[in-house]
Motif scaffolding. Structure first.
Motif, PDB file in Angstrom:
ATOM      1  N   LYS A   1      -6.828  29.182  36.797  1.00 10.49           N
ATOM      2  CA  LYS A   1      -6.442  27.728  36.889  1.00 10.49           C
ATOM      3  C   LYS A   1      -6.285  26.957  35.799  1.00 10.49           C
ATOM      4  O   LYS A   1      -7.092  27.188  34.651  1.00 10.49           O
ATOM      5  CB  LYS A   1      -7.650  26.992  37.520  1.00 10.49           C
ATOM      6  N   LYS A   2      -5.313  26.259  35.341  1.00  8.60           N
ATOM      7  CA  LYS A   2      -5.125  25.683  34.164  1.00  8.60           C
ATOM      8  C   LYS A   2      -6.311  24.222  34.253  1.00  8.60           C
ATOM      9  O   LYS A   2      -6.617  23.670  35.426  1.00  8.60           O
ATOM     10  CB  LYS A   2      -3.837  24.822  33.929  1.00  8.60           C
ATOM     11  N   ASN A   3      -6.883  24.132  33.020  1.00 14.19           N
ATOM     12  CA  ASN A   3      -7.857  23.144  32.758  1.00 14.19           C
ATOM     13  C   ASN A   3      -7.205  21.881  32.470  1.00 14.19           C
ATOM     14  O   ASN A   3      -6.678  21.445  31.325  1.00 14.19           O
ATOM     15  CB  ASN A   3      -8.706  23.414  31.632  1.00 14.19           C
TER      16      ASN A   3
ATOM     17  N   THR B   1      -8.327  19.041  32.119  1.00 18.33           N
ATOM     18  CA  THR B   1      -9.182  18.029  30.892  1.00 18.33           C
ATOM     19  C   THR B   1      -8.730  18.334  29.531  1.00 18.33           C
ATOM     20  O   THR B   1      -8.632  17.321  28.783  1.00 18.33           O
ATOM     21  CB  THR B   1     -10.756  18.432  31.128  1.00 18.33           C
ATOM     22  N   PHE B   2      -8.050  19.420  29.396  1.00 19.43           N
ATOM     23  CA  PHE B   2      -7.743  19.764  28.010  1.00 19.43           C
ATOM     24  C   PHE B   2      -6.418  19.120  27.675  1.00 19.43           C
ATOM     25  O   PHE B   2      -6.342  18.439  26.471  1.00 19.43           O
ATOM     26  CB  PHE B   2      -7.631  21.465  27.679  1.00 19.43           C
ATOM     27  N   GLY B   3      -5.400  18.852  28.691  1.00 20.70           N
ATOM     28  CA  GLY B   3      -4.459  18.305  28.577  1.00 20.70           C
ATOM     29  C   GLY B   3      -4.472  16.899  28.291  1.00 20.70           C
ATOM     30  O   GLY B   3      -3.973  16.177  27.363  1.00 20.70           O
ATOM     31  N   VAL B   4      -5.443  16.351  29.076  1.00 21.34           N
ATOM     32  CA  VAL B   4      -5.744  14.707  28.792  1.00 21.34           C
ATOM     33  C   VAL B   4      -6.376  14.375  27.729  1.00 21.34           C
ATOM     34  O   VAL B   4      -6.120  13.457  26.947  1.00 21.34           O
ATOM     35  CB  VAL B   4      -6.846  14.394  30.078  1.00 21.34           C
ATOM     36  N   ALA B   5      -7.159  15.428  26.997  1.00 19.22           N
ATOM     37  CA  ALA B   5      -8.095  15.293  25.830  1.00 19.22           C
ATOM     38  C   ALA B   5      -6.875  15.138  24.792  1.00 19.22           C
ATOM     39  O   ALA B   5      -6.931  14.509  23.704  1.00 19.22           O
ATOM     40  CB  ALA B   5      -9.015  16.401  25.385  1.00 19.22           C
ATOM     41  N   VAL B   6      -5.778  16.036  24.853  1.00 23.42           N
ATOM     42  CA  VAL B   6      -4.899  16.171  23.781  1.00 23.42           C
ATOM     43  C   VAL B   6      -3.938  14.990  23.835  1.00 23.42           C
ATOM     44  O   VAL B   6      -3.669  14.520  22.614  1.00 23.42           O
ATOM     45  CB  VAL B   6      -3.977  17.600  24.000  1.00 23.42           C
TER      46      VAL B   6
END
Length: 69
Positions: free
Chosen positions: A7-9, A11-16
């Protein structure tokens, strides 16, 4: 033999996205500060020439100290 799908996280995309947005804001502030500094210096570069001319005229009007004694 087949690996299970990870599953893609999200949270990482939002943080970037947040880091990129903050860097963009900082870059904009620095760009505007540099541009306004150049505008300020170009406007004030003309003012000292006028005041130096006025100072030179005032010095020409004043008699030299000690010359008329």
């Amino acid at each position: 033999m087949n690996k299970p799908q990870r599953k893609k996280n999200p949270t990482f995309g939002v943080a970037v996205f947040i880091v990129v947005a903050i860097l963009l804001v900082i870059a904009t502030l620095i760009f505007n500060a540099i541009r306004e500094k150049h505008e300020f210096e170009s406007q004030n570069a003309q003012a000292p020439s006028v005041s130096s001319q006025a100072a030179a005229a005032a010095d020409a009007i004043k008699p030299a100290s000690g010359a008329a004694q």
